[in-house]
Design an enzyme around this catalytic site. Sequence first.
Site, PDB file in Angstrom:
ATOM      1  N   TYR A  31      45.615  42.935  25.438  1.00  0.00           N
ATOM      2  CA  TYR A  31      46.411  43.639  26.441  1.00  0.00           C
ATOM      3  C   TYR A  31      46.920  42.636  27.486  1.00  0.00           C
ATOM      4  O   TYR A  31      48.103  42.617  27.827  1.00  0.00           O
ATOM      5  CB  TYR A  31      45.565  44.729  27.112  1.00  0.00           C
ATOM      6  CG  TYR A  31      46.313  45.479  28.191  1.00  0.00           C
ATOM      7  CD1 TYR A  31      47.071  46.597  27.887  1.00  0.00           C
ATOM      8  CD2 TYR A  31      46.270  45.042  29.513  1.00  0.00           C
ATOM      9  CE1 TYR A  31      47.768  47.270  28.870  1.00  0.00           C
ATOM     10  CE2 TYR A  31      46.973  45.705  30.499  1.00  0.00           C
ATOM     11  CZ  TYR A  31      47.721  46.825  30.177  1.00  0.00           C
ATOM     12  OH  TYR A  31      48.410  47.480  31.159  1.00  0.00           O
ATOM     13  N   SER A  77      46.361  46.478  43.568  1.00  0.00           N
ATOM     14  CA  SER A  77      45.543  45.707  42.643  1.00  0.00           C
ATOM     15  C   SER A  77      45.541  44.282  43.171  1.00  0.00           C
ATOM     16  O   SER A  77      46.161  44.001  44.188  1.00  0.00           O
ATOM     17  CB  SER A  77      46.155  45.771  41.254  1.00  0.00           C
ATOM     18  OG  SER A  77      45.325  45.082  40.359  1.00  0.00           O
ATOM     19  N   LYS A 116      33.157  41.162  40.758  1.00  0.00           N
ATOM     20  CA  LYS A 116      34.234  42.058  40.332  1.00  0.00           C
ATOM     21  C   LYS A 116      33.624  43.109  39.405  1.00  0.00           C
ATOM     22  O   LYS A 116      33.343  42.839  38.234  1.00  0.00           O
ATOM     23  CB  LYS A 116      35.337  41.279  39.626  1.00  0.00           C
ATOM     24  CG  LYS A 116      36.536  42.158  39.302  1.00  0.00           C
ATOM     25  CD  LYS A 116      37.687  41.315  38.791  1.00  0.00           C
ATOM     26  CE  LYS A 116      38.933  42.115  38.489  1.00  0.00           C
ATOM     27  NZ  LYS A 116      38.754  43.412  37.890  1.00  0.00           N
ATOM     28  N   LYS A 315      38.474  35.945  36.833  1.00  0.00           N
ATOM     29  CA  LYS A 315      37.741  36.575  35.730  1.00  0.00           C
ATOM     30  C   LYS A 315      36.984  35.554  34.901  1.00  0.00           C
ATOM     31  O   LYS A 315      37.345  34.387  34.867  1.00  0.00           O
ATOM     32  CB  LYS A 315      38.721  37.317  34.825  1.00  0.00           C
ATOM     33  CG  LYS A 315      39.294  38.579  35.437  1.00  0.00           C
ATOM     34  CD  LYS A 315      39.728  39.501  34.320  1.00  0.00           C
ATOM     35  CE  LYS A 315      40.662  40.581  34.817  1.00  0.00           C
ATOM     36  NZ  LYS A 315      41.055  41.467  33.728  1.00  0.00           N
TER      37      LYS A 315
HETATM   38  S1  IVH Z   1      39.459  44.344  46.107  1.00  0.00           S
HETATM   39  C1  IVH Z   1      43.567  44.769  47.855  1.00  0.00           C
HETATM   40  N1  IVH Z   1      37.010  43.838  45.325  1.00  0.00           N
HETATM   41  O1  IVH Z   1      39.251  45.100  40.369  1.00  0.00           O
HETATM   42  C2  IVH Z   1      42.328  44.429  47.120  1.00  0.00           C
HETATM   43  N2  IVH Z   1      38.476  44.912  43.809  1.00  0.00           N
HETATM   44  O2  IVH Z   1      42.666  44.401  40.489  1.00  0.00           O
HETATM   45  C3  IVH Z   1      41.834  45.544  46.330  1.00  0.00           C
HETATM   46  N3  IVH Z   1      37.411  45.476  41.670  1.00  0.00           N
HETATM   47  O3  IVH Z   1      41.624  47.398  41.387  1.00  0.00           O
HETATM   48  C4  IVH Z   1      40.757  45.240  45.391  1.00  0.00           C
HETATM   49  N4  IVH Z   1      35.432  44.683  42.144  1.00  0.00           N
HETATM   50  O4  IVH Z   1      39.296  48.263  40.858  1.00  0.00           O
HETATM   51  C5  IVH Z   1      38.199  44.351  44.991  1.00  0.00           C
HETATM   52  N5  IVH Z   1      34.798  43.357  44.780  1.00  0.00           N
HETATM   53  C6  IVH Z   1      35.997  43.875  44.458  1.00  0.00           C
HETATM   54  C7  IVH Z   1      36.224  44.476  43.204  1.00  0.00           C
HETATM   55  C8  IVH Z   1      37.488  44.980  42.908  1.00  0.00           C
HETATM   56  C9  IVH Z   1      36.157  45.303  41.233  1.00  0.00           C
HETATM   57  C10 IVH Z   1      38.457  46.107  40.859  1.00  0.00           C
HETATM   58  C11 IVH Z   1      39.307  47.068  41.614  1.00  0.00           C
HETATM   59  C12 IVH Z   1      40.659  46.461  41.597  1.00  0.00           C
HETATM   60  C13 IVH Z   1      40.589  45.479  40.454  1.00  0.00           C
HETATM   61  C14 IVH Z   1      41.341  44.230  40.707  1.00  0.00           C
END
Ligand code: IVH
Length: 676
Positions: A31, A77, A116, A315
Amino acid sequence: MARAAELREKIAGHNHDYYVLDRPTISDAEYDALFRELSSLEAEYPSLVTPDSPTQRVGGAPQSEFAPVHHAVRMLSIRTETDTTPAGAVEFDARIRRDLGLAPDAPPVQYMAELKFDGLAINLRYEQGRLTIAATRGDGEVGEDVTRNILTIRAIPHTLKTKRPPEILDVRGEVYMTRADFAALNARQRDAGLRLYINPRNTAAGAVRQLDPAMTAARPLTFFAYGIGEVRGFDLPPTHGELLDTLARFGLPVDDHRRVVRGADALVAFYEHVTAIRDELPFDIDGVVYKVDSLALQRELGFVTREPRWAVAHKFPAEEQATRLLDIAVQVGRTGAITPIARLDPVFVGGVTVTNATLHNEDEVRRKDVRIGDTVVVRRAGDVIPEVVRVLVDRRPSDAREFVMPTRCPECGSAVLRLPDEAIARCTGGLVCPAQRKQALRHFASRHAMDIEGLGEKLIDQLVDTGRVKTPADLYALRAGELAELERMADKSAQNVVAAIDQSRQTTLARFIYALGIRHVGEATARDLAAHFGALDPILTASEEALLEVRDVGPVLAESIRDFLAEPHNRGVIGALRKAGVRFPEGPPQRAANGPLIGKTFVLTGTLPKLSRDEAKALLEAAGATVAGGVSKKTDYVVAGADAGGKLAKAQSLGIAILDEAQMRALVEPPASSPS
Ligand code: IVH
């Protein structure tokens, strides 16, 4: 351009599969590759960008059944760093410094480094401290109202723990499922004969988007907060770190692995630390996230299209990749276990190139419906052996073939056997199979078997590796001079080993049987077999029925013994051992000499009301009876208690007398005289 349109259509389809149906048909890496291709095409030819391009949106359209929720502040995102090596962190820091216009000698930037989490992004809206609306991200602007489902998640507080709550506080974070909860859920599914879930993330996402909140509640979910949306009536602290601390004080779960760090090297160290502990975490993550800690600097950096400049997702290399399964081979382990192995078109996954992956066992091959020629998803996490996790059935070619478990061992040609209650098929050539040689010799020489002192693991390895010893019988032909040529073997110790081997020629029948290493035949069973039959030949020729008469020998054990002895290779080694001069006293069978039940064979089954199984057995044996493990035509009585199963049924079908505990006692202790 046609390719861009094609990519847009493909990605939209996969988005639907992933976000709406929760059933992806391609791997994440594939993807990402499609997405990257489209992004770079669009970057090169900006005129190709259409408003509905997947690059302009975050996920799938809201599912129609849930009410739409307009996010007061767009749910963004974050950019994903393309470099999945630790250097990705250095690039991020360099970009930030450039965007902030910092001089090379300016002090390091302070960041918040977080995990993450691999789940589903959620916005929790608290009004006057009360949770009013919970919504998915949707396309970033409009999400789905999943409030009723989110209210079932225990980790999420319904009211904030503060006396003076903000007028409005949008808390953002990730709903996820722990690995343990996921495993338990799948175990329940398996027990109920239901479809297994693919991974915790899809399961969590699917659970949040159930129309029936009871269904959500049935899947254990939890939550971590990592950010905010709209805020009113509340003064924000100066840093993101302090903001997270505040959320934690409000009673929201915030992950403890977060660290405030300064400069690129510290980000790299965080990335490496998290890589190292990743497997031990109770939940899945797919990388780390770095955020500029100062909220003022965050504001200064601002946004580019849909992504903030102040944060990045770094990642880990993808742990799952799709590839073609070229063939299924089998591998023989040191205990004779036969494992199907997938031969793969080489694929880079989890940081290494993988060409083989385990399929565990025959049942797993069937359960996952893996066929030769299929495109499969291969997973390699940490140091774990790569495995085939699932098939992309849509891509199955018409000539895909089913796997057939071989009936002969690929190493030694002995029969392959799978016992009724076992998942693993095994090679029965225990004494001759090259794959099992070292293990078999170690067991043969061990203290409770032939007790050959000095014939340790290292020496056995050398003897096998140099081709000097193939079967236990070869040990008896070894000469001291030959041994002394091996590494770390002084003349004296070589002589000692040869003397010990020679001494082991004089042994007991029980030790000899135990030394053969027949599966499930431990020392006690070996002693019982020796006592029951008295000599080796009657054991070699004993039928399964005859074996069942032996104390504690049940059908599984009887079959295992029969199969081992039916294997001509094993018979050959037994013959060679005798020829080499291995001797043991043999005599008539040792069975109880007197008592009322002499010559009678009993089988116990089920739970007796008063006596334990061992007590009942002891009573019967003291009366001269033999207590066998399984029912055969030669069984005289079956003593059945509560919950008796197959043995009782078999006894009934053979017309064998069935007793309860009281009737058995009456036989054991006949009343001396009736009271007058
Ligand atoms: S911050 C404006 N922090 O990963 C910043 N995201 O695209 C918003 N995610 O949509 C995201 N762990 O669903 C942030 N510690 C973390 C995260 C996190 C997982 C996810 C989240 C986001 C995507 C990154």
